[in-house]
Design a protein around this motif. Sequence first.
Motif: not given
Length: 169
Positions: A119-129
């Motif tokens: 979950l945390k990693g996915s949120i970070q991925s969305y931010k990076m996108l």
Amino acid sequence: MRKVAVFGKPGSGKSTLSKALAKVTGLPLHQLDSLFYQQSGEPVAREIFDKAHEDILASDSWIIDGLGPLGAFKKRLDAADTLVYIDLPYLTSYWLVTKRLLKGLFIKPEGWPEGSSVLKGSIQSYKMLCLSPAFWNDEFMAEVEGMAKSVFVIRSLEELKAFIEVYAR
């Protein structure tokens, strides 16, 4: 193909492609997320990452998957003899991050650091996108295409599958 840098936006299939390529070529695979993050999901000390990264770059052969800190990324591009840039459309990348998140509720995603929160990693991925257009742009593309080395640019899921079929099977 002895030193291969695989890079692109989050959720673009870097880990899947890198793993298949390593299997076929026998080159050692280094997934940056596993070097950069501790099991808790927190980043390692920068000096530790830099040392590990420099040691890999100095070795005879490798596949490195991911972005990492910008300075390390630039060094990796310079040291590599082969660049694989996965440049999928943004909607595709958002969908793949979401798919990874949903699947990650049941099984750990490929290349995911052990013990890290999906979950945390996915949120970070969305931010990076959201930030990606400032980096993954025409200027960057021109820089990559101007490098005197083998450069592969993958722009669709079909091209990604075809690349894996041709180069990693």
